[in-house]
Design an enzyme around this catalytic site. Structure first.
Site: not given
Ligand code: PSU
Ligand code: MN
Length: 307
Positions: A26, A160
């Site tokens: 990406e 995260k």
């Protein structure tokens, strides 16, 4: 028809046509996920790691209103420095293309494009997910819906803890997305190897993983797979330090009223500043580690699809 919208780099095109292993990457991580110049250095090194393992890297972005599958060094340098690069998820894709501007692709839009190009494996750092407080804000990354529908395996280091990891895993379960631990029973929390949450399945190697992925798609069970690959021990962060940094970052985002697609880049940047760049070092290393697994996975999948 697709040529109107998409350019596939020569080596990538050749590999796809010949059924050789290809790994998608990406570009939001380059333009909005890491600072310059570390972003460019990391993006180039990730490509080298993938090549060294016998696969072809295809970093995906939108340049001048055209989807690029496979970038050259100059393109990657541009994405790392330029300020005019939109963050592009599923809903943005048609508008960024028709306006003729530049865009960095998220996990969601990179999956869409990889699938259009015929690429099955995608390597990144961390996926988006259900944000903390989503019961009020409804902030749930479009990455999760994409994982529910698009047939691409996404290798990441978990997610995260700026996110609500428990709700993220529940959401993925509801939408039938397998969450696989690479050599682990525990879902990793990006900077740390542990999160307190379990994965659905542990695999011991890339071949075992490739077999399960092919079986899913052979059965017509559409959608992606989350391959959660923990950060190597020696680059892991102290969980107290990272938890505190995330708390401070979340509070600041709230005070400043950060909303929508700005939330994730804001938090990433704050956490980096609060940890004085230490989180960035870990971030880079875990991406390299994911590149190794992703390349090996692409090689194993290619063998299975050949027979
Ligand atoms: N998490 C990271 N680094 C990143 C991102 C997420 O640790 O760079 C990026 C990815 O491109 C991901 C996107 O797809 O943020 C999710 O954004 P949002 O939460 O706005 O959906
Ligand atoms: Mn969001």
């Amino acid at each position: 028809m697709m040529e109107k919208y998409m350019d596939i780099k020569e080596d990538v095109k050749k590999a796809i046509e010949e059924g050789k292993p290809v790994v998608a990457l990406e570009s939001t991580i380059i333009s909005h996920g890491m600072p310059y110049p570390q972003n460019v250095k990391t993006a180039l090194e990730v490509e080298n790691i993938i090549r060294d393992r016998g696969a072809i890297p295809a970093t995906i972005a939108i340049l001048g209103g055209k989807i690029k599958v496979g970038l050259n060094e100059e393109d990657i340098g541009y994405l790392g420095k330029a300020k005019d690069v939109y963050k592009v998820s599923r809903r943005d894709l048609p508008f960024i293309l028709s306006k003729g501007v530049n865009g960095a692709t998220t996990v969601a839009s990179t999956m869409i494009i990889a699938n259009l190009a015929g690429i099955k494996v995608f390597v990144t750092g961390g996926i988006g997910g259900v944000h903390r407080g989503a019961e009020k804000t409804f902030d749930i990354s479009a990455d999760l819906q994409e994982l529910a529908r698009t047939n691409v395996a996404v290798v990441c280091a978990g997610a995260k803890s700026i996110l609500d990891l428990g709700l993220t895993l529940e959401y993925l379960e509801t939408f039938g997305v397998p969450v696989v631990g690479f050599k682990t029973h525990e879902f990793p929390a990006f900077f740390t190897r542990k999160s307190g949450f379990s994965v659905d399945y542990k695999v011991e190697d890339e071949l075992e993983l490739a077999k399960a992925i092919k079986t899913k798609w052979d059965l017509g069970l559409d959608g992606g797979i989350v391959v959660a690959n923990p950060i190597p021990k020696k680059y892991e962060m102290d969980s107290n330090i990272i938890d505190k940094a995330i708390e401070v970052a979340l509070k600041e985002a709230e005070t400043k009223g950060i909303k929508g697609k700005e939330v994730t880049p804001f938090l990433l940047d704050k956490v980096k500043d609060i940890t004085k760049g230490k989180s960035l070092e870990s971030n880079i290393e875990l991406v390299y580690n994911n590149a190794l697994v992703g390349a090996n996975l692409a090689v194993e999948l290619e063998k299975l699809y050949r027979i």
